[in-house]
Structure formats: structure tokens, C-alpha cells
Design a protein around this motif. Structure first.
Motif, PDB file in Angstrom:
ATOM      1  N   LEU A  58       0.813  -1.305  -0.101  1.00 41.15           N
ATOM      2  CA  LEU A  58      -0.072   0.096   0.133  1.00 41.15           C
ATOM      3  C   LEU A  58       0.755   1.354   0.058  1.00 41.15           C
ATOM      4  N   THR A  59       0.550   2.181  -0.867  1.00 38.74           N
ATOM      5  CA  THR A  59       1.155   3.488  -1.135  1.00 38.74           C
ATOM      6  C   THR A  59       2.618   3.127  -0.681  1.00 38.74           C
ATOM      7  N   ALA A  60       3.249   2.016  -1.696  1.00 39.73           N
ATOM      8  CA  ALA A  60       4.697   2.034  -1.680  1.00 39.73           C
ATOM      9  C   ALA A  60       5.562   2.504  -2.643  1.00 39.73           C
ATOM     10  N   THR A  61       6.611   2.560  -2.636  1.00 40.16           N
ATOM     11  CA  THR A  61       7.762   2.873  -3.519  1.00 40.16           C
ATOM     12  C   THR A  61       8.775   1.728  -3.657  1.00 40.16           C
ATOM     13  N   PHE A  62       9.290   1.613  -4.732  1.00 34.74           N
ATOM     14  CA  PHE A  62      10.166   0.504  -4.976  1.00 34.74           C
ATOM     15  C   PHE A  62      11.497   0.804  -5.598  1.00 34.74           C
ATOM     16  N   SER A  63      12.438   0.272  -5.207  1.00 34.19           N
ATOM     17  CA  SER A  63      13.766   0.508  -5.572  1.00 34.19           C
ATOM     18  C   SER A  63      14.477  -0.885  -5.636  1.00 34.19           C
ATOM     19  N   GLY A  64      14.968  -1.606  -6.625  1.00 35.83           N
ATOM     20  CA  GLY A  64      15.216  -2.878  -6.548  1.00 35.83           C
ATOM     21  C   GLY A  64      14.935  -3.695  -5.626  1.00 35.83           C
ATOM     22  N   ALA A  65      13.135  -3.684  -5.777  1.00 35.89           N
ATOM     23  CA  ALA A  65      12.557  -4.254  -4.652  1.00 35.89           C
ATOM     24  C   ALA A  65      12.023  -5.770  -4.842  1.00 35.89           C
ATOM     25  N   LYS A  66      12.181  -6.418  -3.850  1.00 35.69           N
ATOM     26  CA  LYS A  66      11.551  -7.917  -3.871  1.00 35.69           C
ATOM     27  C   LYS A  66      11.295  -8.361  -2.360  1.00 35.69           C
ATOM     28  N   VAL A  67      10.349  -9.305  -2.510  1.00 37.77           N
ATOM     29  CA  VAL A  67       9.856  -9.875  -1.282  1.00 37.77           C
ATOM     30  C   VAL A  67      10.368 -11.416  -1.179  1.00 37.77           C
ATOM     31  N   GLY A  68      10.919 -11.835  -0.141  1.00 36.01           N
ATOM     32  CA  GLY A  68      11.213 -13.319  -0.006  1.00 36.01           C
ATOM     33  C   GLY A  68      10.275 -13.974   0.862  1.00 36.01           C
ATOM     34  N   ILE A  69       9.772 -15.145   0.398  1.00 40.17           N
ATOM     35  CA  ILE A  69       8.862 -15.991   1.127  1.00 40.17           C
ATOM     36  C   ILE A  69       9.232 -17.513   1.287  1.00 40.17           C
ATOM     37  N   LYS A  70       8.983 -17.934   2.491  1.00 41.67           N
ATOM     38  CA  LYS A  70       9.294 -19.385   2.815  1.00 41.67           C
ATOM     39  C   LYS A  70       8.036 -19.737   3.556  1.00 41.67           C
ATOM     40  N   ALA A  71       7.803 -21.276   3.629  1.00 46.72           N
ATOM     41  CA  ALA A  71       6.870 -21.909   4.231  1.00 46.72           C
ATOM     42  C   ALA A  71       7.447 -22.902   5.206  1.00 46.72           C
ATOM     43  N   SER A  72       6.915 -22.921   6.644  1.00 51.69           N
ATOM     44  CA  SER A  72       7.601 -23.848   7.192  1.00 51.69           C
ATOM     45  C   SER A  72       6.384 -24.596   8.065  1.00 51.69           C
ATOM     46  N   ALA A  73       6.729 -26.011   8.206  1.00 48.20           N
ATOM     47  CA  ALA A  73       5.414 -26.850   8.726  1.00 48.20           C
ATOM     48  C   ALA A  73       5.836 -27.015  10.211  1.00 48.20           C
ATOM     49  N   VAL A  74       5.927 -26.313  11.050  1.00 50.21           N
ATOM     50  CA  VAL A  74       6.412 -26.673  12.326  1.00 50.21           C
ATOM     51  C   VAL A  74       5.809 -25.266  13.290  1.00 50.21           C
TER      52      VAL A  74
ATOM     53  N   PRO B  27       8.255 -17.321   7.259  1.00 52.47           N
ATOM     54  CA  PRO B  27       9.277 -16.280   7.237  1.00 52.47           C
ATOM     55  C   PRO B  27       8.996 -15.261   6.021  1.00 52.47           C
ATOM     56  N   VAL B  28       9.265 -14.056   6.085  1.00 55.70           N
ATOM     57  CA  VAL B  28       9.068 -13.218   5.090  1.00 55.70           C
ATOM     58  C   VAL B  28      10.264 -12.065   5.193  1.00 55.70           C
ATOM     59  N   THR B  29      11.063 -11.811   3.815  1.00 56.38           N
ATOM     60  CA  THR B  29      11.972 -10.751   4.034  1.00 56.38           C
ATOM     61  C   THR B  29      11.363  -9.703   2.987  1.00 56.38           C
ATOM     62  N   ARG B  30      11.815  -8.599   3.036  1.00 53.48           N
ATOM     63  CA  ARG B  30      11.543  -7.281   2.208  1.00 53.48           C
ATOM     64  C   ARG B  30      12.915  -6.475   2.002  1.00 53.48           C
ATOM     65  N   THR B  31      12.772  -6.209   0.670  1.00 53.80           N
ATOM     66  CA  THR B  31      14.121  -5.533   0.249  1.00 53.80           C
ATOM     67  C   THR B  31      13.667  -4.411  -0.871  1.00 53.80           C
ATOM     68  N   GLY B  32      14.269  -3.365  -0.331  1.00 52.37           N
ATOM     69  CA  GLY B  32      13.836  -1.972  -1.525  1.00 52.37           C
ATOM     70  C   GLY B  32      12.356  -1.455  -1.454  1.00 52.37           C
ATOM     71  N   ILE B  33      11.805  -1.762  -0.387  1.00 53.66           N
ATOM     72  CA  ILE B  33      10.188  -1.393  -0.402  1.00 53.66           C
ATOM     73  C   ILE B  33      10.001  -0.250   0.552  1.00 53.66           C
ATOM     74  N   THR B  34       9.618   0.928   0.246  1.00 54.17           N
ATOM     75  CA  THR B  34       9.143   1.911   1.174  1.00 54.17           C
ATOM     76  C   THR B  34       7.660   2.115   1.622  1.00 54.17           C
ATOM     77  N   GLY B  35       7.058   1.721   2.457  1.00 52.72           N
ATOM     78  CA  GLY B  35       5.696   1.723   2.630  1.00 52.72           C
ATOM     79  C   GLY B  35       5.138   0.538   3.187  1.00 52.72           C
ATOM     80  N   THR B  36       3.862   0.204   3.099  1.00 55.64           N
ATOM     81  CA  THR B  36       3.347  -0.871   3.768  1.00 55.64           C
ATOM     82  C   THR B  36       3.381  -2.287   3.133  1.00 55.64           C
ATOM     83  N   LEU B  37       3.737  -3.225   3.668  1.00 52.88           N
ATOM     84  CA  LEU B  37       3.916  -4.517   3.165  1.00 52.88           C
ATOM     85  C   LEU B  37       3.052  -5.611   4.113  1.00 52.88           C
TER      86      LEU B  37
END
Length: 461
Positions: free
Chosen positions: A166-182, A200-210
Motif C-alpha cells: 500500500l502506498t509503497a515505492t520500489f527500488s530494486g524491490a523484492k519480497v522473499g517468502i518461505k513456508a515452514s510446517a512446524v 518467514p518473510v523478507t523485504r528489500t527496496g520497499i518503502t511503505g506498507t507490506l
């Protein structure tokens, strides 16, 4: 058309609709382009040290597990149609589309990157990217997205994540996702309602709400009551459920992802917390750090190590409102343990007893699944406004004599004592037996008289 151990420098597949290989496909040097409408169906392993271009697709369609080693390069369109699954042996990137017909990609310690424009389809039970090790699924972003589905899971269970910016800006942005079954490894001890899965979630290059939402499996992932679950975000230090979401109909929990990332998890706000206390009641105190066996003396219990029941309350540190309470048995050595179902946090502790003044802790106390001992008896200042009396050097107790429980020890408490003493009440459970010896008589009066004369009253908000 069969080919074994194929090695191509430059291949333009624009004449054939389908190219079938039962062997291994190695792409080294030059370029490999699959033109529009064409496809390479591969039943062996795939290895590449170059990008695979064109608008056609590669279909991995083996009858045994296939390896995919593309060394971080890009495949334009990839289709998975192998019930024995595809195993990554290097990082890889998808430019346009990732299609699941059958089977999954096992990421292991490697990453799958989806370009900003890449689409995914066909995912579901047994058809996704499995992230049960160090690898992640990365989604590149150049603009805001709404409920974008990231196809991750474990074993045969699909546990996707839906991301919204939401209302985010992006610069070389990416989101990293994993699923863990524990269950989450930092789940608070004593949690009653929680999931056997987290993301687990990582965020890079995102300004705003994720905002990230994880989808769990019902009933396999649910411990406790599903409707009690809330979306939590863990930043590596603390839990936060602010703006957390839950949807038990869709089996989803979510929360905003802050900083560089953390984990999305579902659990309830109620936990089994343990409150360990030590306190003494003035009238029941005997000597040597022990109180009388009052319940035995009054004909209630056969256990000599029990003094009486008390009510332990937890109060909000800001509003002072009572949050929870529990009736427990106070031991003759002054110890008591109270198990409550509540959120671990700071609380004032309040103690109520049938003939003692209500007494509060001097300040809020951290309560969790294994709270350290809070020892009222150490000093007067362990109680709010120092409202305790010394019963031995270095040992303090709650004041006795508030028989009508109005927070004052005064003449209004006297009539019930006077009546029971006059009638010779003995060996029954009566608050008027203020010294706990089993008799309501003149021996109970001196402490009451002294506290009443001194105008002793309770001290709490």
C-alpha cells in the motif's frame, strides 16, 4: 523425437511445436530461444549457463525426479508436470510464467525468483515450490500489488502467502517468502491456540506498507481453537498483532511486515501463564517462616501444609481494571502458584483473602509461562504504599482484620466477630477465626483491635 545428452550452442525452435527429449538438456554458450507456440518437453535433467529466451516454454515431464541447474539464469516460461518432482541444484529465475500441472519444485537451499511480470498458475495440493530448507521464493516488485499469491508449501500441503503493498515505492524491490510446517520456534511458552506452520518473510527496496497473509491447512495445522487465532508478526525480538488479520473461513492469518522482515504466524492471545508468589497473612502466622494449618484447624482439609485459599488477580497496569483472577491454596510456608490463561505482559498483582486487607504489588510485574517468584514477604515495599506489617525481623505480612472486605479494618468488622465469639463457633470455616486456630474467641481479638486502632486500610488504585 528422441535426443540424449543434447548440447546446443544456438537453437531456434520456431519450426516445431513440440521438441521431446528423454535425455539431459545442457545449454552452454550462445543462446537458447524457444519461439512462440513451441515447447521443449524434457524428461531428463535441465542444466543451463545461459538465459533461455523466447516466448515458448520448457516442460519438465519426467517419470523420475529431475534436477534443474540453471545457475541463477532465467527461463522465460516453465511448466512442471512431474509427479516425482523437480529438485533445484542452483538458484533460478522465471521471467513470464510458472505453470504447475503435476508435482512441485523442491527448492532445498536454493532460491526461485519470479520477475515482476511473472505469473503463476495451477498451484494447489502437491503443486507448488517447497521451501523446507534455506531457499526462498523471491518476487520482484516495481509497483503495488494486491493479494498476490506466492505458491509455497511443504510436503503435499499447499501453504501459500498473499502479499499486498500500500502506498509503497520500489527500488530494486523484492519480497522473499518461505513456508515452514512446524510451530514458530519463538512461540511464547504456554500458548494455547496456535499453528503448526509459519511463514518467514523478507523485504528489500520497499518503502511503505507490506502486508503478508499465510494460508494454513485445516485441521492439520491447527492446535487449539481456530477462531481464537490472530495474525502476528515477529521481527526477531518481539511479537506484534497490531493490524493482524484472521479469516477462519479461508484458513488465513496475516500481519504487516516491518523492517527487513521477520515471520508471519497465527496464535491466540491467551496463554497459560504461571504466577509464583510468596506471602504471609498476619493473623495466621506461627513462627519460623510458617503459618498455621488453618484449613485443617477449621475442619476443611486433612493436609497439614495448607493454610487457606486466596484469590490472585491480574490488573491492567494503565487502567487498573481486573484482567483475570484465580482462587488458589496458600501453603503454610507462604508459597503459592497460580496458573491463569492470559497474554504474557506486565500486570499488577492483587491478593484477596477473606479476613485480610486486599494487597497489591508495588508496581507491575512481568507475567509469562514461567514467571520468577514475586516475594511480598521480603520487605514492606513489595506491596503498594508499603502496606504490610513486619511479623519477624526481615519478614512481612498482609494485615488481618478486614472481615467485611470493605478495605478498612474498623468497627464495621467487629459485629460478625463478636457474634461468632459469643456463640463459641469452632472447627468451621469462618473468617472470624482470625488467628486460624479453629476457635473464634478472645485470642482472635488483639490483632484486630491493634489494626483497627491504627486505622489500617487497603492501598490500591
Amino acid at each position: 523425437m528422441k535426443r540424449n545428452n543434447l548440447f546446443y550452442i544456438i537453437i531456434f525452435l520456431n519450426c516445431l511445436n513440440t521438441f521431446l527429449s528423454y535425455g539431459q538438456l545442457n545449454v552452454n554458450g550462445g543462446s537458447f530461444i524457444i519461439q512462440s507456440g513451441a515447447s521443449v518437453i524434457l524428461q531428463g535433467h535441465l542444466s543451463s549457463s545461459k538465459n533461455v529466451g523466447g516466448s515458448g516454454k520448457i516442460t519438465l515431464n519426467g517419470t523420475a525426479s529431475q534436477n534443474m541447474n540453471i545457475n541463477g539464469f532465467t527461463i522465460t516460461n516453465l511448466e512442471i508436470n512431474n509427479a516425482q518432482n523437480i529438485v533445484l541444484t542452483s538458484n533460478g529465475r522465471i521471467q513470464n510464467s510458472l505453470i504447475f500441472v503435476n508435482g512441485k519444485i523442491i527448492a532445498g537451499n536454493y532460491n526461485v525468483t519470479l520477475s515482476d511480470g511473472a505469473t503463476t498458475s495451477g498451484m494447489g495440493v502437491g503443486k507448488f515450490i517447497e521451501t523446507n530448507n534455506g531457499g526462498q521464493v523471491f518476487k520482484e516488485l516495481t509497483g503495488n500489488v494486491n493479494s498476490l499469491e506466492i505458491p509455497v508449501g511443504i510436503s503435499t500441503t499447499y501453504r501459500p502467502v498473499f502479499i499486498t503493498t500500500l502506498t509503497a515505492t520500489f527500488s530494486g524491490a523484492k519480497v522473499g517468502i518461505k513456508a515452514s510446517a512446524v510451530p514458530h520456534p519463538n512461540k511464547p511458552s504456554g500458548t494455547i491456540d496456535y499453528l503448526n506452520a509459519y511463514w518467514p518473510v523478507t523485504r528489500t527496496g520497499i518503502t511503505g506498507t507490506l502486508h503478508a497473509i499465510g494460508q494454513y491447512a485445516e485441521p492439520a495445522d491447527i492446535i487449539g481453537t481456530e477462531t481464537n487465532l490472530r495474525g502476528f508478526f515477529y521481527d526477531g525480538i518481539q511479537w506484534n498483532t497490531l493490524s493482524g488479520t484472521n479469516n477462519s473461513l479461508l484458513n488465513r492469518v496475516g500481519a504487516p511486515v516491518t523492517g527487513t522482515g521477520g515471520s508471519i504466524y497465527g496464535m491466540g492471545t491467551a496463554h497459560n501463564v504461571l504466577l509464583n508468589l510468596k506471602l504471609y497473612l498476619q493473623g495466621y502466622y506461627d513462627n519460623g517462616g510458617f503459618m498455621k494449618s488453618v484449613l485443617m484447624n477449621q475442619g476443611v482439609s486433612a493436609l497439614s501444609n495448607e493454610t487457606d485459599t486466596i484469590v490472585v488477580e491480574l490488573h491492567d497496569p494503565s487502567t487498573f481494571a481486573m484482567i483475570n483472577s484465580k482462587k488458589v491454596v496458600l501453603k503454610t510456608n507462604g508459597t503459592v502458584s497460580a496458573y491463569l490463561t492470559e497474554t504474557p505482559a506486565l500486570y499488577y498483582i492483587a491478593i484477596r483473602h477473606r479476613n485480610s486487607l486486599q494487597t497489591w504489588s508495588a508496581s507491575p510485574v512481568a507475567i509469562n509461562a514461567a514467571s520468577p517468584l514475586y516475594n511480598f514477604s521480603l520487605s514492606a515495599n513489595k506491596a503498594m504504599n508499603n502496606n504490610q506489617i513486619m511479623i519477624e525481623p526481615g519478614l512481612y505480612a498482609f494485615y488481618t482484620g478486614d472481615l467485611n472486605q470493605d478495605d478498612f479494618i474498623d468497627g464495621n468488622d467487629y459485629p460478625s466477630f463478636d457474634s461468632d465469639a459469643f456463640n463459641g463457633v469452632a472447627f468451621v470455616y469462618m473468617a472470624t477465626d482470625m488467628n486460624g486456630d479453629g476457635f473464634v474467641d478472645g485470642n482472635d481479638f488483639p490483632l484486630f483491635d491493634q489494626n483497627s486502632f491504627n486505622g489500617i486500610n487497603s492501598a490500591h488504585p
